[in-house]
Design a protein around this motif. Structure first.
Motif, mmCIF file in Angstrom:
data_model
loop_
_atom_site.group_PDB
_atom_site.id
_atom_site.type_symbol
_atom_site.label_atom_id
_atom_site.label_comp_id
_atom_site.label_asym_id
_atom_site.label_seq_id
_atom_site.Cartn_x
_atom_site.Cartn_y
_atom_site.Cartn_z
ATOM 1 N N SER A 3 76.240 33.852 73.099
ATOM 2 C CA SER A 3 75.865 33.236 74.294
ATOM 3 C C SER A 3 75.249 31.627 74.111
ATOM 4 O O SER A 3 74.561 31.296 73.065
ATOM 5 C CB SER A 3 74.762 34.211 74.934
ATOM 6 O OG SER A 3 75.224 35.411 75.283
ATOM 7 N N SER A 4 75.214 31.035 75.238
ATOM 8 C CA SER A 4 74.829 29.629 75.411
ATOM 9 C C SER A 4 75.550 28.478 74.582
ATOM 10 O O SER A 4 74.916 27.616 74.313
ATOM 11 C CB SER A 4 73.232 29.659 75.068
ATOM 12 O OG SER A 4 72.564 30.383 75.985
ATOM 13 N N TYR A 18 80.299 30.690 76.804
ATOM 14 C CA TYR A 18 80.061 32.067 76.811
ATOM 15 C C TYR A 18 80.264 32.747 78.400
ATOM 16 O O TYR A 18 80.396 33.827 78.232
ATOM 17 C CB TYR A 18 78.674 32.321 76.431
ATOM 18 C CG TYR A 18 77.657 32.172 77.196
ATOM 19 C CD1 TYR A 18 77.176 30.847 77.450
ATOM 20 C CD2 TYR A 18 76.816 33.134 77.924
ATOM 21 C CE1 TYR A 18 76.010 30.700 78.258
ATOM 22 C CE2 TYR A 18 75.973 33.036 78.792
ATOM 23 C CZ TYR A 18 75.424 31.705 78.955
ATOM 24 O OH TYR A 18 74.548 31.560 80.035
ATOM 25 N N SER A 19 80.000 31.975 79.309
ATOM 26 C CA SER A 19 80.447 32.351 80.595
ATOM 27 C C SER A 19 81.620 32.639 80.819
ATOM 28 O O SER A 19 81.942 33.060 81.969
ATOM 29 C CB SER A 19 79.616 31.338 81.517
ATOM 30 O OG SER A 19 80.237 30.179 81.374
ATOM 31 N N THR A 61 81.836 38.773 75.323
ATOM 32 C CA THR A 61 80.504 38.570 74.643
ATOM 33 C C THR A 61 79.954 39.910 74.080
ATOM 34 O O THR A 61 79.374 39.902 73.152
ATOM 35 C CB THR A 61 79.702 38.054 75.785
ATOM 36 O OG1 THR A 61 79.796 38.992 76.938
ATOM 37 C CG2 THR A 61 79.933 36.685 76.090
#
Lengths: 121, 107
Positions: A30-31, A53-54, A73
């Motif tokens: 993430s991020s 990650y989105s 993820t």
């Protein structure tokens, strides 16, 4: 320590789809932005594209019509699909970690070891 | 796309020498310039980011400078483990692009 590991077939037939997966360990997926980069034998480096990650993506226009990058993820993995491959797509394919979200200084600080994909019948 | 041009494409040097590699961008990229070292059969390794910031764990004999369109990577006191190929890369915009590489060989 962040580690990236590419996996997938080492031999793909012309006109088929090349599929690779990169598994991230040692840190959260993430991020960050996550990239695919390739290097034909004896040649330089070419950025293929990246994914946040989105799920938002950005592809190299030279490959955009044939590339799809996706992320899972839950498995800490992101994947590359390159369609309609030819011998010109023969290369070592690397996955790499890009910048942290909101970090203006984009760079590739962690890389996988690379996997050679040969396009041949 | 922003074109990155490195020079020279190769050079020969002896251990202990000071080596300078240049990289020129086809348009201004401020300080959005990274340098990588690649050894045969290995993935590239980040040395310098933001033109002059040393990546953690990289020896201080490596330094970078420049802004706008012209950049340099300097190795002060070449060590045997520094013989490799070096690439610059711009992160000003996408697509990210790399220079063609500079191979540093043993003299």
């Amino acid at each position: 320590q962040v580690q990236l590991q590419e996996s997938g077939p080492g031999l793909v037939k012309p006109s088929d789809t090349l599929s690779l997966t990169c598994t991230v360990s040692g840190d959260s997926i993430s991020s960050y932005y996550w990239s695919w980069i390739r290097q034909p034998p004896g040649k330089g480096l070419e950025w293929i594209g990246h994914i946040f990650y989105s799920g938002s993506t950005n592809y190299n226009p030279s490959l955009k019509s044939r590339v799809t990058i996706s992320v899972d993820t839950s498995k800490s993995q992101f994947s590359l699909k390159l369609s309609s491959v030819t011998a010109a797509d023969t290369a070592v394919y690397y996955c790499a970690r890009g910048e942290f979200t909101n970090d203006v200084w984009a760079r590739f600080d962690y890389w996988g070891q690379g996997t050679l994909v040969t396009v041949s019948s | 796309d922003i074109q990155m041009t490195q020079s020279p494409s190769s050079l020969s040097a002896s251990s202990g020498n000071r080596v300078t590699i240049t990289c020129r961008a086809s348009q201004t990229i401020s300080s959005y310039l990274n340098w990588y070292q690649q050894k045969p059969g290995k993935a590239p390794k980040l040395l310098i980011y933001a033109a002059s910031s040393l990546q953690s764990g990289v020896p201080s004999r490596f330094s970078g400078s420049g802004s706008g369109t012209d950049f340099t990577l300097t190795i002060s006191g070449l060590q045997p483990e520094d013989f490799a190929t070096y690439y610059c890369q711009q992160s000003y915009n996408t697509p990210r692009t790399f220079g063609g590489g500079t191979k540093v060989e043993i003299k």
